[in-house]
Design an enzyme around this catalytic site. Structure first.
Site, short mmCIF file in Angstrom:
data_model
loop_
_atom_site.label_atom_id
_atom_site.label_comp_id
_atom_site.label_asym_id
_atom_site.label_seq_id
_atom_site.Cartn_x
_atom_site.Cartn_y
_atom_site.Cartn_z
N MET A 257 38.28 37.58 16.91
CA MET A 257 37.05 38.22 17.41
C MET A 257 36.96 39.57 16.73
SD MET A 257 37.49 37.05 21.36
CE MET A 257 39.19 36.59 21.09
N MET B 257 32.25 29.18 22.76
CA MET B 257 32.61 30.17 23.79
C MET B 257 31.80 29.86 25.05
SD MET B 257 34.95 31.99 22.53
CE MET B 257 35.14 32.88 24.07
N ASP C 143 36.29 27.53 25.16
CA ASP C 143 37.12 28.70 25.50
C ASP C 143 36.37 29.61 26.48
OD1 ASP C 143 38.85 30.89 25.46
OD2 ASP C 143 38.48 31.40 23.36
N HIS D 101 46.91 29.41 21.72
CA HIS D 101 45.69 30.12 21.34
C HIS D 101 45.96 31.62 21.33
CE1 HIS D 101 41.22 30.25 21.10
NE2 HIS D 101 41.29 31.32 21.88
N MET E 295 41.32 40.83 18.86
CA MET E 295 40.07 41.59 19.10
C MET E 295 40.17 42.94 18.42
SD MET E 295 39.66 40.91 23.16
CE MET E 295 39.96 39.30 23.87
N ASP F 5 44.30 35.36 20.71
CA ASP F 5 43.01 36.07 20.68
C ASP F 5 43.15 37.45 20.05
OD1 ASP F 5 41.10 34.30 22.14
OD2 ASP F 5 42.61 34.49 23.71
N SER G 95 45.88 30.19 26.30
CA SER G 95 45.61 31.48 25.65
C SER G 95 46.63 32.53 26.07
CB SER G 95 44.20 31.97 26.01
OG SER G 95 44.09 33.32 25.63
N HIS H 298 42.21 32.85 17.12
CA HIS H 298 40.79 33.11 17.37
C HIS H 298 40.51 34.57 17.04
CE1 HIS H 298 37.46 33.43 20.72
NE2 HIS H 298 36.95 33.55 19.51
C1 DX5 Z 1 38.07 35.55 25.63
C2 DX5 Z 1 39.12 34.78 24.87
C3 DX5 Z 1 39.74 33.69 25.65
C4 DX5 Z 1 40.41 34.10 26.93
C5 DX5 Z 1 40.10 33.02 27.94
O1 DX5 Z 1 37.36 36.35 24.79
O2 DX5 Z 1 38.60 34.23 23.70
O3 DX5 Z 1 40.61 32.88 24.86
O4 DX5 Z 1 41.81 34.25 26.84
O5 DX5 Z 1 40.53 33.43 29.18
P1 DX5 Z 1 40.17 32.61 30.50
O6 DX5 Z 1 40.71 31.22 30.31
O7 DX5 Z 1 40.88 33.39 31.56
O8 DX5 Z 1 38.69 32.63 30.64
ZN ZN Z 2 39.88 32.75 22.57
#
Ligand code: DX5
Ligand code: ZN
Length: 214
Positions: A66, A135, A173, A31, A35, A33, A6, A64
């Site tokens: 969010m 998750m 994840d 990956h 948000m 993320d 990620s 991903h």
């Molecule tokens: C959290 C993200 C993850 C995050 C995971 O909301 O979706 O992808 O980067 O981070 P770690 O591996 O540090 O838990």
């Molecule tokens: Zn993620």
């Protein structure tokens, strides 16, 4: 085991160095993320950053989202060259329609479940999915503690996939490291996402390799 590091835990001031590392590494995907500060209590990065990353990353992009109303961005993500589009079940009112639209746009369709959402919510779409993302932390932040109940969810989802004849992969994840990764491998996970475990070590390529070998 497939591994999708990620980028959230990368050094944003030196992203190209981290992408070079990903290109050299055994990672299967990258990956990303996204948000929006509404669906989750944090804001990360958006499409201009994904566009820049897509220009230099040789691994498939595992995006991903969010965000609320993720279906608004299907064409944008497809045009940026995303391979996998992950939408949250909790963010989609017409999930079946959104899955079909993602596939029609040429991407792999993945649905993500928050820790509190049971896998049975996907019973009627599982046959259509390329991947399910479970998750194992509440989404919004890297570096959180793995929620142990995820192992039972992986086993339940594995049974659902087998019974339905679906080809969906199980991706997990949040809080993934060598220890939780080994437990997830045993429970039946196919893809591990890891942010802090990969990027907070002096040798990220070795961390990726250690997850691949699980
Ligand atoms: C959290 C993200 C993850 C995050 C995971 O909301 O979706 O992808 O980067 O981070 P770690 O591996 O540090 O838990
Ligand atoms: Zn993620």
């Amino acid at each position: 085991m497939l591994v999708s590091p990620s980028l959230l835990s990368a050094d944003f001031a030196h992203l190209s160095a981290d992408i070079d590392m990903i290109n050299r590494s055994d990672a299967d995907m990258l990956h990303l993320d996204v948000m929006d500060g509404v669906f989750v209590p944090n804001i990360s990065f958006g499409f201009p950053v994904i566009k820049a990353v897509a220009g230099i990353c040789r691994k498939p992009l595992d995006v991903h989202l969010m965000i609320v109303q993720p279906e608004k961005w299907i064409d944008t993500l497809a045009s940026l060259g995303a391979s996998v589009m992950n939408v949250h079940q909790e963010a989609c009112i017409h999930l079946d329609r959104t899955i079909a639209a993602i596939k029609a746009a040429g991407m792999k369709a993945a649905v993500t479940l928050n820790p509190s959402t049971p896998v049975c919510m996907l019973e009627d779409v599982i046959a259509e999915l390329d991947m399910v993302l479970l998750m194992s932390v509440n989404p919004g932040f890297g570096g959180q503690k793995f929620i142990g109940n995820t192992l039972e969810k992986v086993r339940r989802l594995r049974r659902m996939i087998q019974e339905s004849g679906s080809g969906a992969l199980i991706e997990v994840d949040g809080g993934v490291n060598a220890e939780t990764g080994a437990q997830l491998a045993q429970a039946g996970a196919d893809v591990l996402v890891a942010g802090s475990y990969v990027f907070s070590t002096p040798d990220p390529e070795a961390a990726i390799r250690s997850l691949k070998e699980l």
